[in-house]
Scaffold this motif. Structure first.
Motif, mmCIF file in Angstrom:
data_model
loop_
_atom_site.group_PDB
_atom_site.id
_atom_site.type_symbol
_atom_site.label_atom_id
_atom_site.label_comp_id
_atom_site.label_asym_id
_atom_site.label_seq_id
_atom_site.Cartn_x
_atom_site.Cartn_y
_atom_site.Cartn_z
ATOM 1 N N LEU A 1 109.788 29.846 -48.187
ATOM 2 C CA LEU A 1 109.275 29.291 -47.242
ATOM 3 C C LEU A 1 109.615 29.865 -45.962
ATOM 4 O O LEU A 1 110.881 30.028 -45.604
ATOM 5 C CB LEU A 1 109.981 27.759 -47.129
ATOM 6 C CG LEU A 1 109.630 26.716 -46.284
ATOM 7 C CD1 LEU A 1 108.121 26.503 -46.383
ATOM 8 C CD2 LEU A 1 110.443 25.477 -46.564
ATOM 9 N N ASN A 2 108.852 30.270 -45.078
ATOM 10 C CA ASN A 2 109.308 31.091 -43.731
ATOM 11 C C ASN A 2 109.656 29.856 -42.846
ATOM 12 O O ASN A 2 109.414 28.602 -42.944
ATOM 13 C CB ASN A 2 107.958 31.722 -43.249
ATOM 14 C CG ASN A 2 106.855 30.985 -42.501
ATOM 15 O OD1 ASN A 2 107.002 29.652 -42.152
ATOM 16 N ND2 ASN A 2 105.595 31.409 -42.886
ATOM 17 N N PHE A 3 110.306 30.371 -41.672
ATOM 18 C CA PHE A 3 111.024 29.691 -40.889
ATOM 19 C C PHE A 3 110.274 28.573 -40.055
ATOM 20 O O PHE A 3 110.356 27.492 -39.952
ATOM 21 C CB PHE A 3 111.901 30.727 -39.782
ATOM 22 C CG PHE A 3 112.656 29.711 -38.863
ATOM 23 C CD1 PHE A 3 113.820 28.946 -39.109
ATOM 24 C CD2 PHE A 3 111.935 29.599 -37.386
ATOM 25 C CE1 PHE A 3 114.377 28.390 -37.988
ATOM 26 C CE2 PHE A 3 112.839 28.696 -36.422
ATOM 27 C CZ PHE A 3 114.034 28.205 -36.839
ATOM 28 N N GLY A 4 109.120 29.068 -39.630
ATOM 29 C CA GLY A 4 108.032 28.326 -38.921
ATOM 30 C C GLY A 4 107.412 26.915 -39.809
ATOM 31 O O GLY A 4 107.357 25.889 -39.197
ATOM 32 N N ASP A 5 107.121 27.107 -41.247
ATOM 33 C CA ASP A 5 106.746 26.201 -41.855
ATOM 34 C C ASP A 5 107.827 25.191 -42.216
ATOM 35 O O ASP A 5 107.504 23.999 -42.162
ATOM 36 C CB ASP A 5 106.290 26.780 -43.161
ATOM 37 C CG ASP A 5 104.983 27.359 -42.940
ATOM 38 O OD1 ASP A 5 104.259 27.026 -42.240
ATOM 39 O OD2 ASP A 5 104.472 28.462 -43.838
ATOM 40 N N GLU A 6 109.071 25.835 -42.359
ATOM 41 C CA GLU A 6 110.296 24.867 -42.707
ATOM 42 C C GLU A 6 110.565 24.047 -41.506
ATOM 43 O O GLU A 6 110.851 22.884 -41.482
ATOM 44 C CB GLU A 6 111.557 25.732 -42.890
ATOM 45 C CG GLU A 6 112.755 24.862 -43.097
ATOM 46 C CD GLU A 6 113.674 25.682 -43.736
ATOM 47 O OE1 GLU A 6 115.011 25.134 -44.103
ATOM 48 O OE2 GLU A 6 113.871 26.933 -43.610
ATOM 49 N N SER A 7 110.539 24.636 -40.283
ATOM 50 C CA SER A 7 110.711 23.946 -38.948
ATOM 51 C C SER A 7 109.677 22.701 -38.738
ATOM 52 O O SER A 7 110.081 21.512 -38.362
ATOM 53 C CB SER A 7 110.717 24.798 -37.754
ATOM 54 O OG SER A 7 111.742 25.753 -37.932
ATOM 55 N N ASP A 8 108.276 22.966 -39.236
ATOM 56 C CA ASP A 8 107.382 22.090 -39.119
ATOM 57 C C ASP A 8 107.546 20.915 -39.945
ATOM 58 O O ASP A 8 107.471 19.938 -39.630
ATOM 59 C CB ASP A 8 105.974 22.818 -39.291
ATOM 60 C CG ASP A 8 104.710 21.892 -38.826
ATOM 61 O OD1 ASP A 8 104.821 21.360 -37.942
ATOM 62 O OD2 ASP A 8 103.823 21.940 -39.941
ATOM 63 N N LEU A 9 107.953 21.235 -41.045
ATOM 64 C CA LEU A 9 108.134 20.058 -42.237
ATOM 65 C C LEU A 9 109.385 19.315 -41.878
ATOM 66 O O LEU A 9 109.436 17.892 -41.969
ATOM 67 C CB LEU A 9 108.615 20.749 -43.469
ATOM 68 C CG LEU A 9 107.446 21.198 -44.284
ATOM 69 C CD1 LEU A 9 107.998 22.257 -45.426
ATOM 70 C CD2 LEU A 9 106.400 20.317 -44.918
ATOM 71 N N LYS A 10 110.506 19.814 -41.234
ATOM 72 C CA LYS A 10 111.562 19.128 -40.677
ATOM 73 C C LYS A 10 111.186 18.106 -39.603
ATOM 74 O O LYS A 10 111.514 17.049 -39.252
ATOM 75 C CB LYS A 10 112.801 20.198 -40.355
ATOM 76 C CG LYS A 10 113.527 20.463 -41.568
ATOM 77 C CD LYS A 10 114.514 21.361 -41.165
ATOM 78 C CE LYS A 10 115.205 21.946 -42.638
ATOM 79 N NZ LYS A 10 116.269 22.760 -42.429
ATOM 80 N N ARG A 11 110.403 18.691 -38.534
ATOM 81 C CA ARG A 11 109.793 17.901 -37.499
ATOM 82 C C ARG A 11 108.840 16.954 -37.910
ATOM 83 O O ARG A 11 108.978 15.933 -37.147
ATOM 84 C CB ARG A 11 108.991 18.943 -36.721
ATOM 85 C CG ARG A 11 108.152 18.549 -35.437
ATOM 86 C CD ARG A 11 107.283 19.267 -34.560
ATOM 87 N NE ARG A 11 106.073 19.653 -35.408
ATOM 88 C CZ ARG A 11 105.153 18.735 -35.664
ATOM 89 N NH1 ARG A 11 104.911 17.765 -35.449
ATOM 90 N NH2 ARG A 11 103.979 19.333 -36.441
#
Length: 191
Positions: free
Chosen positions: A106-116
């Motif tokens: 899981l790349n950082f951008g996708d992980e951040s989006d899921l957490k958002r």
């Protein structure tokens, strides 16, 4: 089938074919006259007789059009049956999807989006979310009969970068996925 016998020969084995789309009946018996139906001719291979309701035959359908439609319908069904014969069971798909997840991260951008969106680390891990690049290459072989895997089994056929969102059956087996496309200019969010 017993509940739907062939209207031409009354056979219940399911060997005769019926296309509800254009009301064409393909029956193995061609020597029969049946009230309400018109025999058009044999299919190219000579395996079936093509029958249509008399009203349709009298109205507008010429025999060549009827035959062409019947042959297309037969070919479509043959291809569908062929595809189903090699399709993977839910358990087999789960195994192959697990192989896929194990090769991706899981790349950082996708992980951040899921957490958002409010997902916790535990929910993200349990969901099996992973990121893919366009035409994603794989290190390990994955069965090419799995949707989205190329014929070599060493890559995916995805047109876009994105996030894999998996679907599970009631047993918890992964049976499929959609890609949440990273490129916001694409018309569809999920493919």
């Amino acid at each position: 089938k017993k509940s739907n016998p062939c209207p031409i020969c009354n056979n219940i084995t399911g060997h005769c074919k019926y296309s509800p789309l254009n009301e064409i009946i393909l029956c193995h018996n061609f020597d029969i006259d049946v009230s309400g139906y018109k025999f058009v001719k044999k299919t190219r291979g000579g395996h079936w007789g093509v029958f249509v309701p008399e009203r349709d035959y009298k109205a507008t359908l010429d025999p060549e059009t009827v035959l062409l439609r019947a042959e297309r319908e037969l070919e479509r069904k043959r291809l569908q049956e062929q595809k189903q014969a090699v399709s993977l069971s839910d358990s087999e798909r789960h195994i192959e999807h697990t192989k896929l997840i194990d090769q991706l991260s899981l790349n950082f951008g996708d992980e951040s989006d899921l957490k958002r969106r409010g997902l916790t680390d535990e929910q993200i891990k349990k969901g099996g979310f992973v990121s893919v690049k366009q035409w994603q290459k794989l290190r390990e072989y994955v069965n090419p009969n799995l949707a989205g895997v190329n014929v070599s089994g060493k890559g995916l056929t995805n047109f876009h970068d994105g996030l894999l969102c998996f679907a599970k059956n009631p047993k918890g087996e992964i049976t499929g996925y959609q890609i949440r496309v990273s490129d916001r200019t694409v018309n569809s969010k999920y493919v």
